[in-house]
Motif scaffolding. Structure first.
Motif, PDB file in Angstrom:
ATOM      1  N   GLY A 110       4.293   1.384  -5.263  1.00  0.00           N
ATOM      2  CA  GLY A 110       3.956   0.124  -4.603  1.00  0.00           C
ATOM      3  C   GLY A 110       4.982  -0.975  -4.857  1.00  0.00           C
ATOM      4  N   GLN A 145       2.430   4.226  -0.947  1.00  0.00           N
ATOM      5  CA  GLN A 145       2.102   5.062  -2.102  1.00  0.00           C
ATOM      6  C   GLN A 145       3.123   6.179  -2.347  1.00  0.00           C
ATOM      7  OE1 GLN A 145      -0.590   4.494  -4.305  1.00  0.00           O
ATOM      8  NE2 GLN A 145      -0.385   2.575  -3.172  1.00  0.00           N
ATOM      9  N   ASN A 157       0.820  -1.211   0.000  1.00  0.00           N
ATOM     10  CA  ASN A 157       0.000   0.000   0.000  1.00  0.00           C
ATOM     11  C   ASN A 157       0.856   1.264   0.000  1.00  0.00           C
ATOM     12  OD1 ASN A 157      -2.397  -1.426   0.115  1.00  0.00           O
ATOM     13  ND2 ASN A 157      -2.085  -1.769   2.313  1.00  0.00           N
TER      14      ASN A 157
END
Ligand code: AHG
Ligand code: MN
Ligand code: MN
Length: 335
Positions: free
Chosen positions: A145, A109, A107
């Protein structure tokens, strides 16, 4: 400085809208650098009082002796950037390889990589002369990611989204650009706040200061030797004044304010030049161009050089536009 001056925090907030699709990530990144700079500043100011001057007993990948403060500053900047979870990768002068941040987290980012010279001019520490920090920021080119790769760091300098330097000098300053001009902030040490003291900094188009380590003169390319003689010639506005601190950030800063040229050419000892393209020359070149100055290796615009390795060195000529163009003329004619 009056309290009418904006603080760096206020300036960052007000200018965030200048970025398309902004998520505030770049602003947080600059905020982290501001924080780390304050910590390093505190330590630099203790030099001479506590046991932080002198060699750390190790060498970096480039074979240079690491000073204790090199190691300390490297540690502070890297830990600040990693702990605050705002970058996906870091390259430092003091690290052999790039650092992958949070590669395990799908996750994750974060989209920026930072390249840094944590302590610039470190041979000046022991003698109480200004040192600095230089940093450069890119958007990653590999997918978000996934772990960053070498390609994310080997981008041409023209793709930088931000660059700056800190000078730990008579006063401590942070100067940076995000591609919308250059602004300088001075630290009020009593309250630990940077204030906007130098808005819209620009190199004078011409200048009368030349900065080069003339001890290497005999080893310089013919074009540089001839240009140095031109600087010394008794004519109109010449001879120019010679000023060399031996700390790129400080030499650059003076020349940007007063008008001048900084040169670190190649020599027999340093056949590719001495300064590092990724975390010394590129950030300074980006700031120079944003401040209406110029930066070149003698023939090519620094920001157009395609990097091939992390710790690549390059000849560096940077400063007031007309002076750099004159030096380039000499390079073309004589080298
Ligand atoms: P660093 O301390 O990060 O290794 O950088 C030193 C650089 C630069 O700041 C300076 O202008 C130059 O090296 C000085 O080199 P010389 O001592 O060879 O002149
Ligand atoms: Mn340096
Ligand atoms: Mn350094």
């Amino acid at each position: 400085m009056s309290f009418k001056n904006k603080t760096l925090g206020e300036f960052i907030n007000e200018n965030q809208h200048a970025f398309k699709y902004t998520t505030g990530e770049l602003s947080s990144l600059i905020n982290s650098i501001r924080l780390a700079a304050k910590v390093v500043n505190h330590e630099v100011n203790q030099a001479g009082l506590v046991d932080i001057t002198g060699a750390a007993g190790d060498t970096n990948i480039q074979g240079e002796d690491q000073q204790k403060l090199d190691v300390y500053a490297n540690d502070i900047f890297i830990r600040t950037l990693i702990n605050r979870n705002i970058v996906c990768g870091i390259t430092s002068e003091e690290e052999d390889d790039f650092i992958v941040v949070n590669s395990q987290d799908e996750n994750h980012q974060n989209k920026y990589v930072v390249l840094i010279d944590p302590l610039d001019g470190s041979s000046n520490i022991d003698v109480n002369v200004s040192v600095g920090t230089i940093f450069s920021v890119y958007r990653r080119i590999t997918p978000i990611g996934t772990p960053v790769t070498m390609d994310d760091f080997l981008q041409e300098g023209r793709h930088q989204v931000a660059a700056g330097y800190v000078i730990y000098g008579t006063s401590t300053m942070l100067v940076y650009t995000t591609g919308h001009g250059v602004n300088g902030f001075t630290l009020n040490p009593a309250i630990g706040t940077f204030y906007l003291s130098h808005p819209d900094m620009e190199f004078p188009e011409d200048g009368n200061i030349y900065s080069v380590n003339e001890g290497n003169y005999l080893e310089f390319p013919e074009g540089i030797k001839k240009y140095i003689k031109y600087c010394q010639k008794l004519e109109e506005d010449r001879p120019y004044t010679s000023r060399y601190i031996g700390s790129l950030a400080s030499d650059f800063h003076r020349n940007m304010i007063k008008g001048g040229i900084y040169m670190y050419p190649k020599s027999t000892k340093n056949p590719k030049g001495k300064l590092r393209l990724l975390y010394e020359c590129n950030p300074m070149a980006f700031i120079a161009e944003q401040a209406k100055g110029k930066a070149s290796d003698g023939y090519t615009r620094i920001l157009d050089i395609k990097p091939t390795e992390l710790h690549q060195r390059v000849p560096f000529i940077c400063g007031s536009k007309n002076m750099v163009e004159k030096a380039e003329e000499f390079m073309k004619e004589f080298s």
